[in-house]
Structures are given as C-alpha cells and as structure tokens.
Write a protein that holds these residues in place. Structure first.
Motif, PDB file in Angstrom:
ATOM      1  N   LEU A 189       6.304  -4.368  -2.816  1.00 34.02           N
ATOM      2  CA  LEU A 189       6.496  -4.868  -4.430  1.00 34.02           C
ATOM      3  C   LEU A 189       5.096  -5.317  -4.843  1.00 34.02           C
ATOM      4  O   LEU A 189       4.929  -5.586  -6.138  1.00 34.02           O
ATOM      5  N   ILE A 194       2.569   0.927  -7.282  1.00 38.83           N
ATOM      6  CA  ILE A 194       3.726   0.675  -7.719  1.00 38.83           C
ATOM      7  C   ILE A 194       3.796  -0.532  -8.881  1.00 38.83           C
ATOM      8  O   ILE A 194       4.437   0.039 -10.056  1.00 38.83           O
ATOM      9  N   GLY A 195       3.048  -1.287  -8.977  1.00 38.78           N
ATOM     10  CA  GLY A 195       2.723  -2.134 -10.147  1.00 38.78           C
ATOM     11  C   GLY A 195       2.552  -1.577 -11.422  1.00 38.78           C
ATOM     12  O   GLY A 195       2.984  -1.806 -12.557  1.00 38.78           O
ATOM     13  N   ALA A 198       5.317   0.600 -12.596  1.00 40.82           N
ATOM     14  CA  ALA A 198       6.179  -0.210 -12.969  1.00 40.82           C
ATOM     15  C   ALA A 198       5.873  -0.880 -14.776  1.00 40.82           C
ATOM     16  O   ALA A 198       6.673  -0.636 -15.382  1.00 40.82           O
ATOM     17  N   ALA A 205       8.710  -3.675  -9.926  1.00 42.68           N
ATOM     18  CA  ALA A 205       8.249  -2.960  -8.813  1.00 42.68           C
ATOM     19  C   ALA A 205       9.666  -2.647  -7.798  1.00 42.68           C
ATOM     20  O   ALA A 205       9.512  -1.480  -7.300  1.00 42.68           O
ATOM     21  N   THR A 209      10.776   1.428  -6.852  1.00 48.85           N
ATOM     22  CA  THR A 209      10.789   1.768  -5.525  1.00 48.85           C
ATOM     23  C   THR A 209      12.031   2.201  -5.016  1.00 48.85           C
ATOM     24  O   THR A 209      12.251   3.291  -4.539  1.00 48.85           O
TER      25      THR A 209
END
Length: 269
Positions: A189, A194-195, A198, A205, A209
């Motif tokens: 996260l 991923i951030g 997002a 996050a 995922t």
C-alpha cells in the motif's frame, strides 16, 4: 471452476475474540457474503456467533474453513470438520481446504484428500480445495481426487509475490486461485507505483491492489477491524485497471514472500 468461488470475501486471520465477532458482524452488515476462517485461527465460534446474530440467511453466505495439519489422518479429518461446523453453527461449509501440506509428509496427500472428498460426499462440504501447496503437491492432490474436485488453491499472492508458476499451473487445471495477504500486510500500500495508479482513479491503494488480483481472475479475502476499511475495500469490485496499469503492477514482482513457516512450508516453486 472459477465461478463457484465468490471473487470477494472477508478474511479473519489473526482476529480473535470480540475483534473477530465485530469484524464479521460489520462485514455482513456492509454486504460481505463470503467469510473465510480456519481451525487454527481459533475464531470459528466467534465467526459462527456473528453469523447467527446477523440475521443473514445461511444460504446467502459462502463459508470457508480449513483443516489443520493435526487432523489429516483418515479417522480424524471428518470428526474435526464436524467440530468446526458445530462452532460455526452450520451443518456444512461451502468450501473446506487443506490448510498446509502435512509436515514431513506424515499423512500422504492421497489419504487426506480422500478423507476431504469423503466429507464432501457426506454433505459436510459443498466444495473442497487446498492451500499453500507447491506444484508437485498439487499434482498429487489432483491424482488423488481429480482436478475437477479441487475448487480452489489458496496461496499468498500480492504484487510483491505474484506466484505465477503456481497460479498458471492451477489455472491450467481449471482450479481457481484464491489470493491471501493480497495487500502484503500493508507493505504494497506504500508502493509509489500503486499510489500513482490509485491517484489516477481517485481510489485507495488497497482498492487498486484488490482490483488487480480480481482482474487476473483471483478471488480475494482481505480482512480489517475498521469499518471504514471494510467499506472501502468493497469498492474494489467496481474498479477496472487499464492494461498499462496491470503491466506496471506485474513489474513489481520481487519474490517478497511473507509467510514461510518452518516445518509447514513446502519447497516453493
């Protein structure tokens, strides 16, 4: 077989006592209908109580539990499952898994898979499967009961451990993958890739995922004790990532295994 496993459920690993009751009760109130527990979690009775108190009809739920290694012998598996069902306040589980390989191969795969298949024949389990197997052990399980009998293989799988060999083998046999620890204990996260994804979706996050895993065809069972997180995680079901975003997450693989208990874990592929 993928369609027989709900793509999104509620995990209860590490939840004890009132925390387990509260998490399951909140999840059910928010609309979760698949609940995952295990004998070794020590919370089957709490899960059963939360379900009983929820007012949600049993046939609206998908309930999973897992047999612990002490109970793999032919004469022990079914009695242990009956004990679990009594704690869960139900006459059957929708899915029953072998939790880990038998330590040191003490109980042959054919023996415990045969006992699990017998539990299904008796109506104690609607579906059966395995967890934490390598490909060699999966081949043995398939040889014992047939691939069509194995509804899912539940494994640690997250962006830092994508377990592709195992997932591809399972899927080649028509066996669905259930991802546990999909959020990598929270480590993924904090990942900047991923951030960024997002942020592009105005999502969390965690949602990204979970959506990534479901988009690959895997079922997910995230857990939380926080109502806000339980509610937020559900929104992952509506999120679609682009092919480019899926490729970005695929590149995060680093063999970052988090669960590898000595004496239980097989030689991983």
């Amino acid at each position: 077989m993928t369609s027989s496993i709900p793509p999104f459920g509620l995990g209860t690993f590490r939840l004890q006592g009132q925390a387990a009751i509260d998490s399951v009760a909140t999840g059910l109130a928010l609309g979760y209908r698949a609940i995952d527990t295990a004998q070794i979690y020590g919370n089957e009775a709490e899960v059963g109580r939360a379900i009983a108190d929820s007012g949600v009809a049993r046939d609206a739920l998908f309930l999973t539990t897992k047999i612990w290694t002490d109970h793999y012998g032919r004469g022990r598996l079914i009695p242990s499952l009956k004990d679990s069902l009594a704690k869960l306040r139900t006459d059957h589980a929708d899915l029953v898994l072998i939790h880990w390989p038998s330590p040191g191969g003490a109980v042959p795969v054919a023996e415990f898979m045969g006992a699990l298949a017998e539990a299904k024949r008796q109506g104690l389990a609607k579906r059966i499967g395995v967890s934490n197997f390598n490909i060699g052990l999966m081949r043995q399980a398939i040889a014992a009961v047939g691939a069509s009998e194995i509804a899912t293989h539940q494994v640690e799988l997250h962006p830092y451990l994508q377990n592709r060999k195992v997932a591809e083998f399972a899927q080649s046999q028509g066996i669905a993958i259930t991802s546990y620890m999909t959020l990598g204990y929270g480590a993924v996260l904090k990942d900047p890739v991923i951030g960024a994804i997002a942020a592009a979706h105005a999502a969390t996050a965690a949602q990204v995922t979970l959506a990534w895993a479901m988009q690959l065809g895997y079922a997910v069972i995230p857990s939380s004790t926080q109502r806000a997180n339980l509610e937020s995680n559900l929104l992952a079901r509506r999120l679609r990532l682009s092919n480019a975003e899926m490729t970005q997450i695929a590149a995060l693989e680093r063999n970052g295994r988090l669960t590898n208990p000595e004496g239980l874990a097989p030689a991983w592929d």
